[in-house]
Scaffold this motif. Structure first.
Motif, PDB file in Angstrom:
ATOM      1  N   SER A 359       0.845  -1.187   0.000  1.00  0.00           N
ATOM      2  CA  SER A 359       0.000   0.000   0.000  1.00  0.00           C
ATOM      3  C   SER A 359       0.878   1.233   0.000  1.00  0.00           C
ATOM      4  O   SER A 359       1.953   1.235   0.603  1.00  0.00           O
ATOM      5  N   SER A 361      -0.784   4.203   0.682  1.00  0.00           N
ATOM      6  CA  SER A 361      -1.625   5.163   1.403  1.00  0.00           C
ATOM      7  C   SER A 361      -1.109   5.340   2.822  1.00  0.00           C
ATOM      8  O   SER A 361      -0.396   4.496   3.350  1.00  0.00           O
ATOM      9  N   THR A 363      -2.251   7.517   6.777  1.00  0.00           N
ATOM     10  CA  THR A 363      -3.389   8.019   7.548  1.00  0.00           C
ATOM     11  C   THR A 363      -3.162   9.468   7.944  1.00  0.00           C
ATOM     12  O   THR A 363      -2.134   9.807   8.527  1.00  0.00           O
ATOM     13  N   ASN A 364      -4.160  10.318   7.648  1.00  0.00           N
ATOM     14  CA  ASN A 364      -4.011  11.727   7.966  1.00  0.00           C
ATOM     15  C   ASN A 364      -4.513  12.036   9.363  1.00  0.00           C
ATOM     16  O   ASN A 364      -4.869  11.138  10.136  1.00  0.00           O
ATOM     17  N   LYS A 368      -8.028   9.175   8.299  1.00  0.00           N
ATOM     18  CA  LYS A 368      -8.522   8.680   7.016  1.00  0.00           C
ATOM     19  C   LYS A 368      -7.344   8.383   6.097  1.00  0.00           C
ATOM     20  O   LYS A 368      -6.338   9.089   6.104  1.00  0.00           O
ATOM     21  N   PRO A 369      -7.453   7.322   5.277  1.00  0.00           N
ATOM     22  CA  PRO A 369      -6.358   6.996   4.361  1.00  0.00           C
ATOM     23  C   PRO A 369      -6.222   8.044   3.259  1.00  0.00           C
ATOM     24  O   PRO A 369      -7.210   8.567   2.757  1.00  0.00           O
ATOM     25  N   VAL A 370      -4.981   8.342   2.904  1.00  0.00           N
ATOM     26  CA  VAL A 370      -4.678   9.307   1.856  1.00  0.00           C
ATOM     27  C   VAL A 370      -3.749   8.644   0.852  1.00  0.00           C
ATOM     28  O   VAL A 370      -2.778   7.987   1.236  1.00  0.00           O
ATOM     29  N   THR A 371      -4.074   8.783  -0.455  1.00  0.00           N
ATOM     30  CA  THR A 371      -3.216   8.280  -1.518  1.00  0.00           C
ATOM     31  C   THR A 371      -2.797   9.449  -2.391  1.00  0.00           C
ATOM     32  O   THR A 371      -3.633  10.234  -2.837  1.00  0.00           O
ATOM     33  N   PRO A 378       4.668   8.292  -0.586  1.00  0.00           N
ATOM     34  CA  PRO A 378       4.577   9.243   0.533  1.00  0.00           C
ATOM     35  C   PRO A 378       5.753   9.104   1.503  1.00  0.00           C
ATOM     36  O   PRO A 378       6.290   8.015   1.709  1.00  0.00           O
ATOM     37  N   ASP A 423       5.973  14.336  -0.798  1.00  0.00           N
ATOM     38  CA  ASP A 423       5.871  13.437  -1.949  1.00  0.00           C
ATOM     39  C   ASP A 423       7.301  13.091  -2.336  1.00  0.00           C
ATOM     40  O   ASP A 423       8.028  13.915  -2.893  1.00  0.00           O
ATOM     41  N   THR A 443      -0.064  13.723   9.683  1.00  0.00           N
ATOM     42  CA  THR A 443      -0.362  12.415  10.246  1.00  0.00           C
ATOM     43  C   THR A 443      -0.036  12.449  11.728  1.00  0.00           C
ATOM     44  O   THR A 443       0.452  13.438  12.258  1.00  0.00           O
TER      45      THR A 443
END
Length: 752
Positions: A359, A361, A363-364, A368-371, A378, A423, A443
């Motif tokens: 994965s 992604s 977690t923020n 919630k998951p962030v991609t 990331p 990024d 995060t």
């Protein structure tokens, strides 16, 4: 010291006592001076003795030993032992590993090729002092240490490990847990140049040059220079390291009764290592092996190009030591040191399965998951940058009844830290997720610009009373005043803005006793109080300052020294209140008040000279660290304190005769409770072999006075014990660390 100089010999001898034993090369007569009274050890002539060791005695070869004038348990480690029996690529934590009750965890990347953590009687890094030439140093967001970032083994002249608070004049952040005191090299009386180097397993290459001016004609000054470069691939995949250091020390008599010392040490370390992973998971081990750490896939959070740190450190001091006409002797040491760590890291390197991450992604702040767009990788950018400055002043005067010592330690600091999302594919910091926060998709491990500072003063006074023949009693009092502040728009752990100021104050009594029974035996006892302020920047906002950690220490011991035998032993009992326990990680700590605990144990060390150049060595520490039973009523931990081994043991054989020098040393770190594992971590064993031969009269061949060749085998029995875990064995996400396997090194040193 014997040289022609207007500076009085007796005074110069006392003032040049920064280094402790520097027993010299294997061909030299082993006679040098230890005097820690002026450099912030235990303090006092009784507790910080002058020690001389003649070649062929047990004291001249002992890996660790205590002094007859000790007032608390101590282990003196000489320069000769550092040169002959420790890795040339090592640092202060690889050297301390030999001592009783020290658990210096074996490096997972190879000897000296990664930061190592050590515990002392179960007290963790940050709960004991580390000093250099009497200057305490450590991180400014909590007095922990980076063992690869400051002083390589080549510039350490000797060490004294003090297992106790010392006297009132013993300064530092965490005196109650003890002090690991490092000393620069004693200046050589004669001019010399040493060229040295090593090659070893995993692409390890070290080269260096050391210069000694000797006593300069006309000024009697000395200049020491050391430049070293070390590079290695390391046992762990893609964990490359380059470590450079330059150190200089200048000493000059000023008039007839003053000595000026100028010191500088600069280090630059670059390493590829994961910041947010402690080791491979079981799945990664099965797919890529026990030595998996980073990979070569730029689509992975574990890509080595996305996981690297650049560290720069420096330490400088200006020291003046003088004897005044009034009979007072003064010692003033003004200093500064700094640390900068710029780190780039993947969010979760544990997700790589050999071909791709499971994965990308994360977690923020809202859980919630962030991609990232286009499937980019990331990560985060981390900064820890601080500058510390201070002054250590001591004044002593000898009276008929004893020695008075008084003075103070002042220190200030400024720190800047952040941890911001990025990024890694584009190398850009991410845009802000919320206008109320600085830039960065936040995060739970994230925090914005965190600025902190501290100012502290520790005045002290003590009187070393000569109560009777051979008996010294030293009462003392130290006052600790500590003010710290922190301001962050988004602080770590709390994830809220914080702006606070805390002030702590304590009055700490000390009492030590030393009884010299005769020329070979002594007894000592110690009582002392201690305090440590809470670590900065963690937890929730507080309207009141968190409770500081406090301790009460009781110790008794005995020392024996004769030509054939050095022997010392002690018993200790320490009560702790408001124990600070890290429930997070080293990269992202989270300290809680774990209540009360009791540390107690028995320790001993001995070296016996068998004869014909052969000596036997052994030490043991039987240690207990347990929470108080009353913790249960307050919902605080009970049972064993984590990461506190129940025993440490060392055994060794040493051979030193003619041009030959050899050592075979075994060290065991006993079982220790690991809270993340939920059980006990098994014992850890390590055995090192070093064999050296020194060629004399090689000038016709290469222009050198002597050439020393040394062959070393580290972890001789090829153990790969588990040294750390991040969770229970049943969890697929648990990460593991093992000690590096057997490695080899060939070293050479030419003296000109």
């Amino acid at each position: 010291m014997s040289h022609v100089c207007p500076f009085p010999t007796r005074t110069l001898t006392r003032l040049l006592s920064l280094a402790l034993i520097s027993l010299g090369a294997s061909q030299a007569a082993l006679a040098d001076t230890v005097d820690l009274g002026t450099v912030g050890g235990s303090g006092g002539a009784a507790a910080t003795p002058t020690v001389k060791a003649e070649r062929g005695t047990a004291a001249s070869v002992a890996p660790t030993q205590a002094s007859l004038k000790a007032t608390q348990p101590q282990s003196i480690i000489s320069r000769a032992f550092i040169e002959d029996s420790t890795p040339p690529t090592g640092n202060f934590n690889t050297i301390t590993a030999i001592a009783p009750s020290v658990a210096s965890m074996p490096s997972t990347n190879g000897p000296g090729l990664a930061d190592q953590k050590m515990s002392l009687r179960g007290f963790q890094d940050g709960e004991y002092n580390v000093t250099f030439d009497g200057i305490p140093f450590g991180d400014s967001n909590g007095p922990t240490h980076h063992s690869t970032a400051y002083f390589p083994a080549s510039v350490i002249g000797g060490m004294v490990i003090e297992r106790g608070p010392g006297n009132a004049s013993n300064i530092g952040y965490s005196t109650y847990g003890g002090s690991v005191n490092l000393f620069s090299k004693t200046p050589s009386e004669k001019q010399q140049v040493q060229v040295y180097g090593s090659v070893g397993s995993w692409g390890t290459v070290l080269e260096g040059i050391a210069y000694e001016s000797g006593r300069m004609e006309g000024s009697d000054a000395t200049l020491q220079l050391n430049a070293q470069h070390m590079g290695a691939k390391g046992y762990l995949t893609h964990n490359d390291q380059v470590n450079k250091n330059i150190t200089a020390k200048y000493q000059r008599p000023v008039g007839d009764s003053t000595l000026l010392t100028l010191f500088m040490s600069l280090a630059d370390v670059k390493t590829n290592t994961p910041d947010n992973a402690t080791g491979p998971t079981r799945a990664q081990v099965n797919a890529m092996g026990m030595n998996y750490s980073l990979n070569g896939n730029p689509r992975s959070q574990g890509y080595y190009g996305y996981n690297y740190a650049a560290k720069q450190t420096d330490m400088e001091y200006v020291r003046l030591q003088s004897r005044l006409a009034s009979g007072w002797e003064i010692d003033n040491n003004a200093y500064t040191y700094a640390y900068t760590n710029s780190t780039t890291a993947g969010q979760d390197p544990s997700l790589y399965n050999g071909t791709a991450d499971s994965s990308l992604s994360f977690t923020n702040l809202l859980k919630k998951p962030v991609t990232l767009a286009n499937g980019d990788v990331p990560g985060y950018f981390k900064l820890n940058m601080y500058r510390v400055w201070g002054d250590v002043f001591k004044a002593t005067k000898q009276f008929d009844a004893g020695l008075l010592r008084t003075g103070f330690w002042y220190e200030g600091s400024r720190t800047q830290r952040h941890n911001l999302e990025a990024d890694l594919t584009t190398g850009q910091q991410l845009p802000g997720a919320n206008a109320s926060y600085p830039t960065g998709v936040v995060t739970s491990s994230n925090f914005a610009e965190q600025n902190s500072n501290w100012h502290q003063v520790q005045p002290f006074a003590e009187f070393e009373w000569a109560a009777a023949k051979g008996l010294t009693v030293t009462p003392g009092l130290k006052t600790m005043w500590y003010h710290m502040g922190l301001k962050s728009a988004l602080n770590q752990k709390s994830l809220t803005p914080q702006d606070y100021q805390y002030t702590y104050h304590a009055v700490l009594p000390f009492l030590t006793v030393n009884q010299q029974l005769d020329g070979s035996n002594s007894l000592y006892a110690q009582y002392a109080k201690g305090m440590q302020v809470p670590f900065l920047g963690v937890g929730s906002p507080n309207s009141a300052a968190p409770d500081p950690q406090t301790t009460t220490n009781y110790q008794v011991g005995a020392v024996h020294k004769s030509d054939a035998l050095t022997l010392s032993g002690d018993i200790y009992y320490i009560t702790v209140n408001n124990l600070q326990l890290n429930t997070g990680t080293s990269a992202n700590p989270n300290y809680i008040n774990a209540g009360g605990a009791i540390y107690k144990g028995i320790e001993g060390e001995a070296t016996y000279m068998i004869g014909q150049g052969l000596a036997a060595y052994g030490n043991v520490g039987v240690n207990s660290a347990k929470y108080k039973a009353g913790n249960a009523a307050n919902g605080q931990p009970t049972g064993d304190v984590p990461n506190a081994p129940n025993v440490t043991t060392a055994l060794g054989a040493l051979y030193n005769i003619g041009p030959w020098n050899a050592s075979l040393i075994f060290k065991r770190i006993g079982e220790q409770y690991n809270a993340k594992l939920g059980g006990k971590l098994n014992h850890i064993d390590n055995t090192d072999l070093n064999v050296a031969y020194t060629f004399k009269n090689v000038g016709a061949l290469m222009g050198a006075k002597a050439l020393k060749l040394q062959f070393s085998v580290f972890n001789l029995t090829n153990k790969q014990n588990l040294v750390a875990v991040s969770g229970p064995l049943s969890s697929a996400s648990t990460q593991y660390q093992w000690q590096a396997p057997r490695s080899y090194m060939l070293s050479a040193r030419a003296d000109f």
